[in-house]
Structures are given as C-alpha cells and as structure tokens.
Design a protein around this motif. Structure first.
Motif, PDB file in Angstrom:
ATOM      1  N   ARG A 140       0.855  -1.184   0.000  1.00  0.00           N
ATOM      2  CA  ARG A 140       0.000   0.000   0.000  1.00  0.00           C
ATOM      3  C   ARG A 140       0.895   1.239   0.000  1.00  0.00           C
ATOM      4  O   ARG A 140       2.032   1.184   0.463  1.00  0.00           O
ATOM      5  CB  ARG A 140      -0.889   0.026   1.248  1.00  0.00           C
ATOM      6  CG  ARG A 140      -1.822  -1.170   1.390  1.00  0.00           C
ATOM      7  CD  ARG A 140      -2.584  -1.082   2.703  1.00  0.00           C
ATOM      8  NE  ARG A 140      -3.542  -2.168   2.868  1.00  0.00           N
ATOM      9  CZ  ARG A 140      -3.259  -3.351   3.431  1.00  0.00           C
ATOM     10  NH1 ARG A 140      -2.026  -3.575   3.885  1.00  0.00           N
ATOM     11  NH2 ARG A 140      -4.182  -4.280   3.545  1.00  0.00           N
ATOM     12  N   VAL A 141       0.343   2.346  -0.491  1.00  0.00           N
ATOM     13  CA  VAL A 141       1.151   3.572  -0.523  1.00  0.00           C
ATOM     14  C   VAL A 141       1.525   4.005   0.897  1.00  0.00           C
ATOM     15  O   VAL A 141       2.588   4.593   1.121  1.00  0.00           O
ATOM     16  CB  VAL A 141       0.395   4.696  -1.275  1.00  0.00           C
ATOM     17  CG1 VAL A 141      -0.837   5.149  -0.495  1.00  0.00           C
ATOM     18  CG2 VAL A 141       1.304   5.879  -1.549  1.00  0.00           C
ATOM     19  N   LYS A 204      -0.277  12.360  -0.762  1.00  0.00           N
ATOM     20  CA  LYS A 204      -0.625  13.388  -1.739  1.00  0.00           C
ATOM     21  C   LYS A 204       0.533  13.685  -2.683  1.00  0.00           C
ATOM     22  O   LYS A 204       0.320  13.918  -3.878  1.00  0.00           O
ATOM     23  CB  LYS A 204      -1.067  14.663  -1.016  1.00  0.00           C
ATOM     24  CG  LYS A 204      -2.412  14.543  -0.313  1.00  0.00           C
ATOM     25  CD  LYS A 204      -2.834  15.849   0.326  1.00  0.00           C
ATOM     26  CE  LYS A 204      -4.188  15.712   1.004  1.00  0.00           C
ATOM     27  NZ  LYS A 204      -4.604  16.980   1.668  1.00  0.00           N
ATOM     28  N   GLN A 205       1.743  13.696  -2.138  1.00  0.00           N
ATOM     29  CA  GLN A 205       2.903  13.971  -2.980  1.00  0.00           C
ATOM     30  C   GLN A 205       3.122  12.856  -4.000  1.00  0.00           C
ATOM     31  O   GLN A 205       3.412  13.115  -5.163  1.00  0.00           O
ATOM     32  CB  GLN A 205       4.157  14.147  -2.122  1.00  0.00           C
ATOM     33  CG  GLN A 205       5.388  14.543  -2.932  1.00  0.00           C
ATOM     34  CD  GLN A 205       6.578  14.895  -2.068  1.00  0.00           C
ATOM     35  OE1 GLN A 205       6.472  14.937  -0.840  1.00  0.00           O
ATOM     36  NE2 GLN A 205       7.712  15.143  -2.685  1.00  0.00           N
ATOM     37  N   ILE A 206       2.967  11.612  -3.550  1.00  0.00           N
ATOM     38  CA  ILE A 206       3.127  10.475  -4.459  1.00  0.00           C
ATOM     39  C   ILE A 206       2.061  10.535  -5.546  1.00  0.00           C
ATOM     40  O   ILE A 206       2.347  10.326  -6.736  1.00  0.00           O
ATOM     41  CB  ILE A 206       3.043   9.149  -3.680  1.00  0.00           C
ATOM     42  CG1 ILE A 206       4.239   9.027  -2.726  1.00  0.00           C
ATOM     43  CG2 ILE A 206       3.007   7.963  -4.631  1.00  0.00           C
ATOM     44  CD1 ILE A 206       4.164   7.842  -1.791  1.00  0.00           C
ATOM     45  N   TRP A 207       0.838  10.825  -5.147  1.00  0.00           N
ATOM     46  CA  TRP A 207      -0.276  10.930  -6.097  1.00  0.00           C
ATOM     47  C   TRP A 207       0.022  12.020  -7.135  1.00  0.00           C
ATOM     48  O   TRP A 207      -0.139  11.804  -8.343  1.00  0.00           O
ATOM     49  CB  TRP A 207      -1.548  11.254  -5.329  1.00  0.00           C
ATOM     50  CG  TRP A 207      -2.789  11.347  -6.157  1.00  0.00           C
ATOM     51  CD1 TRP A 207      -3.661  10.332  -6.452  1.00  0.00           C
ATOM     52  CD2 TRP A 207      -3.325  12.520  -6.777  1.00  0.00           C
ATOM     53  NE1 TRP A 207      -4.697  10.807  -7.216  1.00  0.00           N
ATOM     54  CE2 TRP A 207      -4.521  12.144  -7.441  1.00  0.00           C
ATOM     55  CE3 TRP A 207      -2.917  13.857  -6.841  1.00  0.00           C
ATOM     56  CZ2 TRP A 207      -5.302  13.045  -8.151  1.00  0.00           C
ATOM     57  CZ3 TRP A 207      -3.686  14.754  -7.556  1.00  0.00           C
ATOM     58  CH2 TRP A 207      -4.861  14.355  -8.205  1.00  0.00           C
ATOM     59  N   PRO A 226      -1.846   5.737  -6.923  1.00  0.00           N
ATOM     60  CA  PRO A 226      -1.022   4.714  -6.268  1.00  0.00           C
ATOM     61  C   PRO A 226      -1.688   3.357  -6.065  1.00  0.00           C
ATOM     62  O   PRO A 226      -1.064   2.319  -6.309  1.00  0.00           O
ATOM     63  CB  PRO A 226      -0.667   5.369  -4.926  1.00  0.00           C
ATOM     64  CG  PRO A 226      -0.671   6.828  -5.230  1.00  0.00           C
ATOM     65  CD  PRO A 226      -1.801   7.018  -6.195  1.00  0.00           C
ATOM     66  N   HIS A 227      -2.943   3.352  -5.667  1.00  0.00           N
ATOM     67  CA  HIS A 227      -3.579   2.067  -5.347  1.00  0.00           C
ATOM     68  C   HIS A 227      -3.741   1.188  -6.584  1.00  0.00           C
ATOM     69  O   HIS A 227      -3.823  -0.038  -6.467  1.00  0.00           O
ATOM     70  CB  HIS A 227      -4.944   2.306  -4.694  1.00  0.00           C
ATOM     71  CG  HIS A 227      -5.452   1.123  -3.919  1.00  0.00           C
ATOM     72  ND1 HIS A 227      -4.831   0.661  -2.774  1.00  0.00           N
ATOM     73  CD2 HIS A 227      -6.501   0.295  -4.127  1.00  0.00           C
ATOM     74  CE1 HIS A 227      -5.481  -0.391  -2.309  1.00  0.00           C
ATOM     75  NE2 HIS A 227      -6.498  -0.635  -3.120  1.00  0.00           N
TER      76      HIS A 227
END
Length: 281
Positions: A140-141, A204-207, A226-227
């Motif tokens: 998971r992220v 949020k940053q990864i997204w 991410p998911h």
C-alpha cells in the motif's frame, strides 16, 4: 442523542480513538472528513438515526455512487459506536457484486510500462523506483515507509498495519537498484523514499508525482493513482500463480473476498470472454 449537534470535541476524541486502533492514516482522514460532513449537514441539530437516514437519502439525491454513500455511512456508523449510540446506526445500501471493473480506471501493464519509461527518460529516478517498488511488491502507498536501506539489504521488510504484521519480500533486482540509489543520495539508513529534508513522502505527494507523468506517457489520468499499482500487482501475480489464498496473504487481506475485488477484469475483457463461450450461432 444530544440536545445539540456533533461538537468538534466529539470529533477530536473520535480521531484519537481511530489512532489508538492503529487505523491506516488514509482511513483516519476519510472517516474524519465524512464525520465532519455529516456534522456540517446537521447544522446544529441533534444527531439521530432518523437524521442519519435522511443524510443517506441526501447523498443519493446528489448522485453519489452507492459505494461512496456506503463508505460515508460506515464512517458515521463508526462514530455512533464510539459515542456509545450504536442504536443510531443506519443500514448500508445493498450492492450487487460487480462482474467487471470500469475500463476507464483500469491501469494496464502497458500503461504502467509507459509511465515507468517516461519517469526514467525524464531523469525522475526516485519516482521510477517508487513505481517499481509498489508495483513489484503490492504494498500500500501508506507502507512505502517500510522500504528502507535495511530492508533492501535483507531483501524483506516487516509491515505493521491494522494490528497485523506481515513480511514482504523484495525482488533482488529491485534491492540492487534501491541500494544504488540510496548510496548516490547519501542515505545510509532508514527510509529510501524521502524528501530532501529527509522526511517520508506523503500520499498526496506520491499521487501528484504520478499524475505529472500522464501527459508525456500518454496514459489517461483517471487510471493513474497509487492504489492502482497494487491492483496491477495482484492481477499479474494471480495470472502467474493462480493462487488466490497466497495472494491474499501477500496483500495483507483478512478475507479472500477482498482479494477477489482486485482480480475483476475490465468490461472489454469480460465481453471478450463472453464471445469465446461460442454460445451464439
């Protein structure tokens, strides 16, 4: 229930309880957001079962998807239980199990490779490695923080989430790439995916970083979050092993029914399967 509506103090205590239960950060955020939305809709009125039912109808009248409505009701029901008023809980909508996923949100293996190639071509090494780490392990992220220098050296990491601990194996090739990256960045220990200040990357940053690849990669933005990398891992893993029980263990699912959701095909693939049945003359 009360002579007045839900108070900020109630929500503060509720948040503390969710954290004590070791709920995932995303779950805490979502439950609090929905609880606040319900409190705002009450407008100072006492929270009752009747008003909770009315809120359910209000959400449906707004055209919200049934699954979205159920998620919001689950948050409110959880709040009622915490406050000691389980009798005010409302029934969730009954949903028929879907046979296939929306193709507009299905990230294909080709989509993933185009995103990955774009990240490498643009010199965004951290993002490219992050995509590989999530997609190659199915984490998971919120579990990215467990990808550490120590884990890369050992080829495994123990993830503690939702009161459970599971071991995730890291592919050797991935470990070599992660350790090379960490060495170049001067990261001797701890989290590999971190900011310049040394703090871990947030959801949020990864997204946002993933979305920034869409245009150049030619991938529809609605598919990129991410998911969906976790979903892609599940699909590829199952096609290779045909072992849904093992997949459930790898993903950290308590129920195989949850894992089945990850394995739904798209509508287009479902249509092709129907055609192959040969039932039309």
């Amino acid at each position: 229930m009360y002579k007045q509506g839900l108070l900020s103090h109630d929500l503060t205590r509720y948040r503390a309880q969710l954290l004590r239960e070791e709920r995932a950060q995303s779950t805490v955020e979502n439950y609090l957001r929905d609880a606040r939305a319900f409190a705002a809709w009450l407008g100072g009125r006492a929270a009752t079962k009747e008003l909770a039912s009315a809120w359910k109808e209000h959400l449906l009248s707004q055209g919200r998807a049934p699954a979205t409505v159920n998620a919001k009701l689950s948050a409110v029901n959880s709040l009622f239980r915490f406050l000691g008023h389980g009798e005010h809980q409302v029934k969730l909508l009954k949903l028929q199990r879907r046979a296939f996923r929306d193709s507009a949100r299905e990230l294909s293996l080709d989509d993933y490779r185009r995103l990955l190639d774009t990240a490498w071509q643009r010199g965004r090494v951290r993002l490219a490695l992050l995509l590989e780490a999530v997609c190659a392990t199915g984490i998971r992220v919120s579990e990215v923080r467990y990808i550490t220098v120590e884990a890369a050296r050992q080829g495994r990491t123990d993830v503690a989430l939702k009161g459970k601990v599971r071991t995730i194996l890291l592919p050797r090739k991935l470990c070599r790439k992660l350790l090379t990256y960490a060495k170049r960045r001067g990261i001797a220990s701890g989290e590999i995916f971190s900011t310049r200040n040394g703090t871990g990357l947030c959801r949020k940053q990864i997204w946002h970083e993933m979305k920034s690849l869409c245009a150049a990669a030619g991938v529809v933005p609605s598919k990129v979050f991410p998911h969906n990398l976790r979903h892609l891992f599940a699909t590829v893993f199952y096609r290779a092993t045909r072992d849904i029980v093992k997949l459930a263990d790898v993903l950290g699912h308590s129920s195989v029914d949850t894992t089945r959701i990850y394995l739904m095909t798209t509508g287009a693939e479902h249509a092709r399967q129907l055609e192959r049945l040969g039932l039309i003359s």
